[in-house]
Scaffold this motif. Structure first.
Motif, mmCIF file in Angstrom:
data_model
loop_
_atom_site.group_PDB
_atom_site.id
_atom_site.type_symbol
_atom_site.label_atom_id
_atom_site.label_comp_id
_atom_site.label_asym_id
_atom_site.label_seq_id
_atom_site.Cartn_x
_atom_site.Cartn_y
_atom_site.Cartn_z
ATOM 1 N N GLN A 184 -9.416 -8.164 4.369
ATOM 2 C CA GLN A 184 -8.585 -9.337 4.082
ATOM 3 C C GLN A 184 -7.354 -8.945 3.267
ATOM 4 O O GLN A 184 -6.241 -9.400 3.533
ATOM 5 N N ARG A 185 -7.533 -8.081 2.261
ATOM 6 C CA ARG A 185 -6.402 -7.643 1.437
ATOM 7 C C ARG A 185 -5.399 -6.845 2.251
ATOM 8 O O ARG A 185 -4.188 -7.025 2.114
ATOM 9 N N ASP A 188 -3.515 -9.263 4.508
ATOM 10 C CA ASP A 188 -2.516 -10.059 3.794
ATOM 11 C C ASP A 188 -1.237 -9.268 3.530
ATOM 12 O O ASP A 188 -0.145 -9.857 3.441
ATOM 13 N N ALA A 189 -1.369 -7.934 3.414
ATOM 14 C CA ALA A 189 -0.197 -7.113 3.106
ATOM 15 C C ALA A 189 0.618 -6.750 4.345
ATOM 16 O O ALA A 189 1.772 -6.329 4.219
ATOM 17 N N GLU A 194 -0.078 -14.310 11.655
ATOM 18 C CA GLU A 194 -1.529 -14.336 11.497
ATOM 19 C C GLU A 194 -2.256 -14.216 12.830
ATOM 20 O O GLU A 194 -3.274 -13.533 12.944
ATOM 21 N N LYS A 197 -2.133 -10.580 13.922
ATOM 22 C CA LYS A 197 -3.043 -9.745 13.136
ATOM 23 C C LYS A 197 -4.485 -9.936 13.578
ATOM 24 O O LYS A 197 -5.252 -8.972 13.682
#
Length: 357
Positions: A184-185, A188-189, A194, A197
């Protein structure tokens, strides 16, 4: 150039530099890191099921999953590698001492060929037995020496193997426990839409699971069956030939026939009709059907790439990364196709993106 633009570019260059430096530090153990990630992808569903049964105990669930992966995957592969090294060294010694004479086997096959086949070989200057025996013996000795050298290297690098195994297991534990939050981190970067991804992440994990669960499991089954029939027929080095058949089974349009085919021809040429018939029937009817039966179940139609893409990407991955390339090559090829499928609608004005073809 505004200060804000300069700051963004500086930050981007710094990000690229430290990322390259980080990968350079990891490179000596890239195999351990990669296989830790692959096993984490494969065993995460099991970890989640265990975690539902023991809520609030992620460490225990991750440790239990780690132990299961150790029993199911790592220990069998270690034992197989030991047997493979032993058989490779034994065959090399027999080639070196002359107990196994590949040139003599070739002579027996040629003596049994019909006249038209000999005439065809004469056109390509392949019937000169002195030259043919030298070539076959040279190839056999080189192959055997390479296997024996690799066996010696494995023995010399035992400490490195143990360290890599420890890193892989250590990383696997934390990827199982913290993999979801870490993904998740990272997601997000990444500066992507979305939806894009999610599609790329889904494609990557699907291809990894399909490659390992499908292609490698099917190849392992075919190699095990091939080694079994070689052992039943009394052929020297069944583990070695079974492993080679498993490797070749990963390559479309090549297959295990490159191993059992010449052996069957030798049986027929030397009058061992029963052995030749049993070997041919077993390999065609049993080993040949494994791919058609298991691959659709384990891989599925939606994740299968064209055979020529799998062949080229697998060979290219092997040439760059060795054994790990069996997984890296097809995974990179699948991401390449998925990324271009995302990019194409952007250029043509469409909005659909990748559709999972």
């Amino acid at each position: 150039m505004t200060p804000s633009t300069l700051q963004n570019r500086t930050l981007l260059l710094l990000l690229i530099a430290v990322t390259l430096a980080f990968f350079a530090i990891l490179w000596p153990f890239y195999g351990a890191v990669f296989w830790g990630m692959v096993l984490a992808i494969l065993f995460t569903p099991l970890y989640r099921r265990l975690l539902r049964r023991m809520p609030g105990r992620p460490n225990t669930a991750a440790l239990a999953t780690l132990l299961m992966s150790l029993v199911v995957v790592i220990l069998p592969m270690t034992l197989l590698s030991i047997s493979l090294v032993q058989e490779a060294g034994l065959i090399y010694e027999k080639l070196k001492s002359g107990q196994v004479n590949l040139g003599a086997y070739a002579q027996q096959v040629l003596d049994a060929l019909p006249r038209w086949a000999i005439s065809l070989l004469e056109r390509f200057n392949l019937t000169s037995m002195d030259e043919l025996q030298k070539r076959i013996s040279s190839v056999g000795m080189q192959a055997g020496q390479a296997l024996a050298t690799r066996a010696f290297d494995v023995g010399q690098n035992t400490l490195q193997f143990v360290v890599s195994l420890g890193i892989m297991l250590y990383l696997l534990f934390f990827l199982l426990r913290d993999g979801a939050s870490l993904a998740q981190r990272i997601g997000d970067a990444i500066p992507l839409d979305e939806g894009h991804k999610r599609q790329l992440t889904s494609k990557f994990t699907t291809v990894i699971r399909a490659t390992v669960k499908g292609n490698i499991v099917v190849a392992a089954v075919q190699g095990a069956l091939g080694g079994l029939i070689f052992w039943i027929l009394g052929i020297q080095g069944p583990v070695l030939w079974g492993v080679l058949m498993a490797f070749l089974s990963l390559l479309p349009a090549v297959g295990a026939g490159l191993i059992w085919g010449p052996v069957a021809i030798y049986f027929f040429a030397t009058g061992a009709l029963v052995q030749g018939s049993v070997l041919t029937a077993f390999c065609v009817l049993v080993i040949g059907l494994v791919d058609n039966m298991l691959r659709p179940i384990l891989v599925g139609k939606d994740t299968k790439m064209p055979d020529y893409v799998v062949l080229i990407s697998t060979l290219g991955g092997m040439s760059l990364f060795g054994l790990t390339g069996f997984v890296i090559g097809p995974a990179v090829a699948a991401l390449f196709i998925a990324t271009w499928d995302l990019f194409a609608p952007q250029r043509t004005g469409g909005g659909g993106g990748y559709t999972g073809r």
